[in-house]
Each structure stands twice: as structure tokens, then as C-alpha cells.
Design a protein around this motif. Structure first.
Motif, short mmCIF file in Angstrom:
data_model
loop_
_atom_site.label_atom_id
_atom_site.label_comp_id
_atom_site.label_asym_id
_atom_site.label_seq_id
_atom_site.Cartn_x
_atom_site.Cartn_y
_atom_site.Cartn_z
N VAL A 269 -30.04 -23.21 -13.89
CA VAL A 269 -29.57 -23.83 -15.04
C VAL A 269 -30.30 -23.19 -16.39
O VAL A 269 -31.68 -23.01 -16.45
CB VAL A 269 -30.10 -25.40 -15.42
CG1 VAL A 269 -29.43 -26.04 -16.46
CG2 VAL A 269 -29.13 -25.97 -13.90
N PRO A 270 -29.81 -22.53 -17.36
CA PRO A 270 -28.49 -22.50 -17.42
C PRO A 270 -27.80 -21.43 -16.48
O PRO A 270 -28.42 -20.56 -16.15
CB PRO A 270 -28.06 -22.19 -18.97
CG PRO A 270 -29.44 -21.18 -19.20
CD PRO A 270 -30.35 -21.91 -18.36
N THR A 271 -26.30 -21.78 -16.21
CA THR A 271 -25.43 -20.92 -15.63
C THR A 271 -24.91 -20.00 -16.40
O THR A 271 -25.02 -20.05 -17.73
CB THR A 271 -24.40 -21.69 -15.05
OG1 THR A 271 -23.74 -22.51 -15.79
CG2 THR A 271 -24.85 -22.86 -13.72
N LEU A 272 -24.17 -18.90 -15.74
CA LEU A 272 -23.39 -18.18 -16.59
C LEU A 272 -22.56 -18.66 -17.50
O LEU A 272 -22.26 -18.28 -18.69
CB LEU A 272 -22.85 -16.90 -15.93
CG LEU A 272 -23.52 -15.62 -15.51
CD1 LEU A 272 -22.98 -14.90 -14.42
CD2 LEU A 272 -23.98 -14.75 -16.49
N ALA A 273 -21.74 -19.66 -16.85
CA ALA A 273 -20.59 -20.42 -17.42
C ALA A 273 -21.21 -21.09 -18.75
O ALA A 273 -20.55 -21.46 -19.73
CB ALA A 273 -20.04 -21.27 -16.67
N GLN A 274 -22.45 -21.57 -18.55
CA GLN A 274 -23.01 -22.40 -19.78
C GLN A 274 -23.41 -21.51 -21.04
O GLN A 274 -24.01 -22.10 -21.87
CB GLN A 274 -24.19 -23.27 -19.28
CG GLN A 274 -23.96 -24.17 -18.51
CD GLN A 274 -24.91 -25.08 -17.90
OE1 GLN A 274 -25.97 -24.50 -17.39
NE2 GLN A 274 -24.79 -26.50 -17.52
N TYR B 18 -26.79 -17.95 -8.80
CA TYR B 18 -26.19 -17.19 -7.71
C TYR B 18 -26.15 -17.85 -6.70
O TYR B 18 -25.90 -17.15 -5.36
CB TYR B 18 -27.06 -15.71 -7.79
CG TYR B 18 -26.56 -15.26 -9.25
CD1 TYR B 18 -25.36 -14.83 -9.52
CD2 TYR B 18 -27.61 -14.94 -10.10
CE1 TYR B 18 -25.16 -14.25 -10.95
CE2 TYR B 18 -27.31 -14.23 -11.31
CZ TYR B 18 -25.89 -14.00 -11.70
OH TYR B 18 -25.76 -13.61 -13.11
N GLU B 19 -26.46 -19.04 -6.52
CA GLU B 19 -25.93 -19.95 -5.14
C GLU B 19 -24.45 -20.16 -5.33
O GLU B 19 -23.80 -20.39 -4.57
CB GLU B 19 -26.86 -21.26 -5.28
CG GLU B 19 -26.87 -22.17 -4.04
CD GLU B 19 -27.54 -21.39 -2.80
OE1 GLU B 19 -28.25 -20.39 -2.86
OE2 GLU B 19 -27.19 -21.92 -1.69
N GLY C 231 -21.39 -11.52 -13.48
CA GLY C 231 -22.48 -11.54 -12.59
C GLY C 231 -22.85 -9.98 -12.23
O GLY C 231 -24.06 -9.77 -11.98
N LEU C 232 -21.86 -9.24 -12.09
CA LEU C 232 -21.94 -7.90 -11.78
C LEU C 232 -22.62 -7.13 -12.89
O LEU C 232 -23.59 -6.34 -12.80
CB LEU C 232 -20.67 -7.28 -11.55
CG LEU C 232 -20.69 -5.90 -11.04
CD1 LEU C 232 -21.53 -5.34 -9.84
CD2 LEU C 232 -19.42 -5.21 -10.87
N ALA C 233 -22.39 -7.67 -13.94
CA ALA C 233 -23.16 -6.81 -15.21
C ALA C 233 -24.35 -7.30 -15.37
O ALA C 233 -25.35 -6.36 -15.52
CB ALA C 233 -22.48 -7.46 -16.54
N VAL C 234 -24.84 -8.57 -15.06
CA VAL C 234 -26.37 -9.17 -14.87
C VAL C 234 -27.00 -8.39 -13.92
O VAL C 234 -28.24 -7.73 -13.77
CB VAL C 234 -26.45 -10.30 -14.63
CG1 VAL C 234 -27.82 -11.01 -14.35
CG2 VAL C 234 -25.62 -11.15 -15.83
#
Ligand code: ZN
Length: 189
Positions: free
Chosen positions: A41-46, A111-112, A121-124
């Protein structure tokens, strides 16, 4: 209450980060390895646009004023940039067993549940591989020494999540490290 170590608060591309690392010196404290984290937290979506300057200032408040820690992790990596948080030349606070000997590198995302091999996620993931190879090259440490936070016996976190596969990541960092330095071996004839 411990004295807070002011953050660097600058963001870089991988190339800029490599140049930044060239300016650093570790005369007093020198990290022996790197511990990789995800923010959970935070997630990528957040954080649809990644971490803004305000998000970084909010993280200072969280670690300094809520946790009452002396520092936080050293880096926050998102899909756009690399934020330097706690100076890389001083111990941070991120992993109970290893704060005094290791750098802490956070990746934005959970990434769970969020993918590490596609989309943002791939860019990260790519930025993290670049950063880890630059740090290993700068410090002269082997990528094989990289640890995941969940390997710390004093933590119960699943960090950085099951989608981050350690052996695969270390192989990618090794390849990136070779690419980083292969120019020195080119034959110009
Ligand atoms: Zn962690």
C-alpha cells in the motif's frame, strides 16, 4: 524520538541515476547488499500517475511523524522514475535485521496481486533491474547478494510479493550489469 535524517527528494531516470551514483562517496558507512521491497500500500492502481513530489512529502510525514523513525527506505521506484529518499550514504529504516548493513529499495505496487511482468508493473520491474545493476556496479557488490524483504527472519511481511521471483530477478540484474560494462571490452579495430 530519533533525529530525522532529511531526504534527498530528487527523482531520476535510470541514466540520470547512474550519473548521480557516480557523485556519491561512502567514507563512513558502506552498504554490503540491497534489500528489495514493494510498497504493498499504495498499490500501482492507487497511484495511477506514479509517485508525485507530494506523495514523497507525505511519505516523509508517515515515516517521521507517524512511525517516529530516523529515516525510511533509500529509494522509491515507480513506472516513470527513481526517487531518492533517504541518502544512499547513510543507513535507512526498512528491514529490521538489515538496516545497519543494507540499502532498502522500494518498488511502487503490490506484487502479491499486481502483475510484475506486464503493463505498469513491467515498467517498474525494468526500472528496478536498472537501479539494482547500477547500485551493484557502483558499490562493487554481486547481484547474488540481493535479498527480498520477506527473507528477513524478523519480518512477517510477504514483501515484495510472490510475483517477484528472486532467481529470475538476480539473473536479469547480472545481465544488465554485464551490459553496463561491456563497452570497456569492445574491440575498436
Ligand atoms: Zn518490505
Amino acid at each position: 524520538m530519533p533525529t530525522w535524517k532529511p531526504i534527498v527528494g530528487q527523482s531520476f531516470t535510470p541514466d540520470q541515476f547512474a550519473a548521480y551514483c557516480q557523485t556519491l562517496q561512502w567514507p563512513v558507512w558502506r552498504p554490503s547488499f540491497i534489500v528489495l521491497h514493494n510498497t504493498g500500500v499504495p498499490t500501482l492502481a492507487q497511484r495511477p500517475k506514479g509517485l508525485t513530489n507530494q506523495h514523497i512529502l507525505d511519505l516523509v510525514k508517515y515515516y517521521r511523524d507517524d512511525q517516529h523513525w530516523s529515516a525510511g527506505p533509500h529509494l522509491f521506484i515507480d513506472d516513470h522514475q527513481i526517487w531518492v529518499f533517504t541518502p544512499l550514504t547513510t543507513p535507512g529504516v526498512h528491514s529490521p535485521s538489515w538496516n545497519s548493513v543494507a540499502l532498502g529499495v522500494e518498488m511502487l505496487g503490490d506484487y502479491e496481486t499486481e502483475p510484475f511482468n506486464s503493463g505498469r508493473g513491467l515498467a517498474v520491474h525494468k526500472n528496478a533491474v536498472a537501479v539494482l545493476s547500477i547500485l551493484c556496479g557502483t558499490l562493487g557488490i554481486s547481484p547474488s547478494t540481493i535479498k527480498l524483504h520477506k527473507e528477513d527472519p524478523l519480518t512477517t511481511h510477504k514483501c515484495p510479493g510472490k510475483n517477484v521471483v528472486k532467481t529470475k530477478l538476480i539473473a536479469e540484474v547480472q545481465t544488465a550489469l554485464i551490459t553496463l560494462h561491456s563497452g570497456e571490452h569492445n574491440v575498436s579495430a
